[in-house]
Design a protein around this motif. Structure first.
Motif, PDB file in Angstrom:
ATOM      1  N   GLU A  88      -5.371 -12.577 -55.283  1.00  0.00           N
ATOM      2  CA  GLU A  88      -5.988 -12.103 -54.051  1.00  0.00           C
ATOM      3  C   GLU A  88      -7.500 -12.098 -54.227  1.00  0.00           C
ATOM      4  O   GLU A  88      -8.018 -12.286 -55.326  1.00  0.00           O
ATOM      5  CB  GLU A  88      -5.504 -10.688 -53.713  1.00  0.00           C
ATOM      6  N   LYS A 128     -11.536 -13.040 -52.330  1.00  0.00           N
ATOM      7  CA  LYS A 128     -12.243 -13.890 -51.387  1.00  0.00           C
ATOM      8  C   LYS A 128     -13.365 -14.632 -52.107  1.00  0.00           C
ATOM      9  O   LYS A 128     -13.994 -14.087 -53.003  1.00  0.00           O
ATOM     10  CB  LYS A 128     -12.817 -13.039 -50.249  1.00  0.00           C
ATOM     11  N   ASN A 154     -10.259 -16.322 -47.863  1.00  0.00           N
ATOM     12  CA  ASN A 154      -9.231 -15.502 -48.512  1.00  0.00           C
ATOM     13  C   ASN A 154      -8.128 -16.377 -49.066  1.00  0.00           C
ATOM     14  O   ASN A 154      -7.675 -17.323 -48.415  1.00  0.00           O
ATOM     15  CB  ASN A 154      -8.634 -14.509 -47.506  1.00  0.00           C
TER      16      ASN A 154
END
Length: 325
Positions: free
Chosen positions: A54, A56, A323
Motif C-alpha cells: 500500500e 502512494k 495509489n
C-alpha cells in the motif's frame, strides 16, 4: 545561438527538485568497475527490495524494463519502484531522486539527486547501475549537472543528454556519447522545429537513431541528432518509445488520448485501444517489453498506470492516482 535556444526549450517544462542534506549521513560511494556490482540482481528474494502493498508514489520521472528481467522499473522522487509478477516492490535504501532515467539490457542509466542524508554529492551527475540500483557507477558530471532530459539505447547504449547549463566537459545543448560518457559530441538539431518538446528516445539497437516528440509530431534523426525529419503526421504527441521496427506513441487528437504504433519502414499506422482515462488526463510515460512488444505499460499525468499484454486489446490497472493496486 538558435540551436542553443532549442535545447533550452525542450527542457523548459521540467521542474528541478533538489534533495535535502541531513546530519544523519548515510555512507554511500560509487563503484569503479562492473566487477564491484552486487551479484544478486533479482528483485524477489533480494534484501535490497521489499514488497509494497500500500502507499502512494509522487513525481514519476521515467519507466522501463531494466536488465532483461521482465520487471518494470519506475523512477520516482523517492527512489525506485518495481512491478513484477503482479506485485509492487520498493528499495530499502538508495532512495535517490532519479530525475532522468533510462532502462537498458544490462541495468539503467540515471541522473538526479542523492537521497536525504546520503554522503554522495549533489547532483549525482550521470550514473549507471548494473544491479537494480544497489550500487552506482559515476560516468561523469558529478556535483556538476542534473540531466532531466536524457535517453539511452536499450542495447546500443548510445547516451543522449540535454544540458541546460555548461559544465567543465560540455556546453549547452544536446550531446551524445557512444562510449559510456568517456567522450561527447554535440548534436546540431537541424530540422527540429522551434517548439517545446516532450520526450527524447533512442532506438534500442541503431546507435545513430534518436527521436524527439513535439506538439507537431515526432521528429527522427538517423545521424545522432544532427539532422531531424518529421516522422509522424502533424499530431500533438505526448510521449513515445522506439520498438525495433516501429515507433509507439501517445498523442492527443480531438481532445482525446490516442495510442498509435507506426512502422519505421512503411510508416503505416496501427491504432491501439486506450484504457478509460479521466477527462483532460493524458499519457505521460510509456515503455514496452523488449522481449515481448505486445506488453506495454503506460503512466498518466494523474498517476494512473496500466499494462496490456496483448497490444492494447485489454488493459489491467496497476495504480490509480498514484495509489498502488
Amino acid at each position: 545561438m538558435k540551436k542553443m535556444a532549442k535545447a533550452v526549450m525542450i527542457t523548459s517544462a521540467i521542474l528541478l527538485l533538489s534533495a535535502c542534506s541531513s546530519s544523519n549521513e548515510k555512507k554511500q560511494a560509487f563503484i569503479n568497475s562492473k566487477e564491484q556490482a552486487k551479484s544478486n540482481v533479482s528483485v524477489t528474494n533480494n534484501p535490497f527490495f521489499k514488497e509494497k502493498k500500500e502507499g502512494k508514489f509522487e513525481h514519476l520521472h521515467g519507466i522501463g524494463y531494466a536488465d532483461n528481467q521482465n520487471a518494470i522499473y519506475f523512477a520516482t522522487h523517492e527512489g525506485l519502484l518495481v512491478y513484477q509478477n503482479n506485485k509492487w516492490y520498493e528499495t530499502t535504501s538508495n532512495k535517490h531522486d532519479y530525475m532522468g532515467f533510462s532502462a537498458t539490457d544490462d541495468g539503467f542509466y540515471a541522473s538526479g539527486h542523492p537521497e536525504e542524508g546520503s554522503s554522495l554529492g549533489n547532483p549525482l551527475g550521470l550514473v549507471k547501475s548494473l544491479d537494480n540500483g544497489q550500487t552506482l557507477m559515476n560516468l561523469g558530471f558529478y556535483k556538476e549537472s542534473d540531466f532531466h532530459y536524457m535517453t539511452v539505447g536499450y542495447k546500443s547504449h548510445t547516451i543522449y543528454v540535454v544540458n541546460q547549463e555548461a559544465n567543465k566537459t560540455i556546453g549547452q545543448g544536446l550531446f551524445y556519447s557512444k562510449d559510456d560518457g568517456k567522450t561527447w559530441l554535440q548534436s546540431q538539431l537541424n530540422g527540429l522545429p522551434q517548439t517545446v518538446a516532450g520526450t527524447i528516445a533512442a532506438h534500442p539497437t541503431d546507435e545513430n537513431m534518436v527521436g524527439i516528440s513535439t506538439p507537431e509530431g515526432i521528429f527522427v534523426s538517423k545521424d545522432n541528432g544532427n539532422t531531424f525529419e518529421r516522422f509522424t503526421r502533424k499530431i500533438n504527441t505526448t510521449t513515445f518509445v522506439f520498438q525495433e521496427k516501429s515507433i509507439l506513441f501517445a498523442a492527443v487528437e480531438n481532445n482525446k488520448p490516442v495510442l498509435i504504433k507506426q512502422s519505421l519502414d512503411s510508416k503505416q499506422e496501427e491504432v491501439l485501444s486506450v484504457p478509460a482515462l479521466d477527462e483532460k488526463d493524458h499519457i505521460m510515460y510509456m515503455t514496452s517489453n523488449p522481449k515481448n512488444e505486445k506488453e506495454i505499460v503506460i503512466a498518466t499525468m494523474n498517476g494512473d498506470i496500466f499494462m496490456t499484454k496483448n497490444n492494447g486489446e485489454s488493459w489491467a490497472r496497476l495504480a490509480s492516482k498514484g495509489n498502488f493496486f
